[in-house]
Design an enzyme around this catalytic site. Structure first.
Site, PDB file in Angstrom:
ATOM      1  CB  CYS A   2      -0.905   0.014   1.234  1.00  0.00           C
ATOM      2  SG  CYS A   2      -1.949   1.492   1.341  1.00  0.00           S
ATOM      3  CD  GLU A 103      -2.144  -1.468  -4.240  1.00  0.00           C
ATOM      4  OE1 GLU A 103      -1.221  -1.313  -5.075  1.00  0.00           O
ATOM      5  OE2 GLU A 103      -1.944  -1.606  -3.023  1.00  0.00           O
TER       6      GLU A 103
END
Length: 222
Positions: A2, A103
């Site tokens: 992340c 993402e």
């Protein structure tokens, strides 16, 4: 991993949802990047305390705070084994507040950004760890986000995802008296895919210099 997320809601809503004490205010953030300040919640003297910390954990024993650039994430599978994280896992767990994360999916030579949120659009909490570093005068507070294997939704884009803790796990996660590493690790599961959604966003989010509302808007939304 992340490496980018958002937190666009106001402090009053966050205090109500996560029940913490925080005297200041926060500005909407659409593109939070490593080494920036993020809003965390930890427990002290029986109270939940909100505090801004730098994203990128610097262990107390580190000689150089630049190590934090390599410590933005901790893997759930090995977090109790790594010297950089295992002490914090026992006594310095925190929530890192967000309302979405990004993402990138590889498509040929391109990387297409996607934003992931809860289905209901509400803010949520990543499982985090924090540390205090005292080797250059004023204390430096830093944190890291724990990641796990991606659920069915996120895996279409990336094989890892941040651990999102359901509300009913927050008390256990923040309880510094709870030092059972096995139980604590059992909380670090992929969030249910059916309770999340994703959508493509503009490549403007690729640069952390761009911290604007366009980062969170769906592509072709206009």
């Amino acid at each position: 991993m992340c490496g980018r997320f958002s937190l666009t809601v106001g402090i009053d809503q966050l205090r109500s949802l996560f029940r913490f004490v925080y005297a200041g205010d926060i500005a909407p953030r659409f593109n939070i990047a490593p080494n920036q300040e993020v809003l965390t919640v930890f427990e002290a003297e029986g109270k939940r305390i909100g505090k801004m910390m730098r994203w990128g954990l610097v262990p107390s024993w580190a000689n150089d705070p630049k190590i934090g650039w390599k410590m933005i994430n901790a893997r759930a599978e090995t977090v109790d084994e790594k010297a950089s994280f295992r002490r914090a896992l026992k006594r310095r767990r925190c929530l890192i507040l967000a309302d979405g994360f990004y993402e990138w999916k590889k498509e040929g030579t391109k990387k297409i950004p996607y934003r992931f949120t809860l289905q209901n659009g509400e803010p949520f909490a990543f499982a985090g760890l924090w540390e205090r570093w005292d080797k250059q005068g004023e204390p430096l507070y830093t944190c890291t986000i724990i990641t796990t294997t991606a659920n069915e939704l996120v895996s279409a884009v990336h094989d890892r995802m941040p651990v999102i803790l359901p509300q009913d796990m927050h008390d256990a996660w923040l309880d510094a008296k709870l030092e059972d590493a096995g139980y604590v690790k059992s909380l670090l599961q992929p969030y249910p895919a059916e309770d999340m959604k994703m959508y493509e966003v503009s490549t403007i989010v690729n640069s952390p210099k761009n911290d604007v509302m366009e980062c969170i808007e769906p592509v072709n939304s206009k």
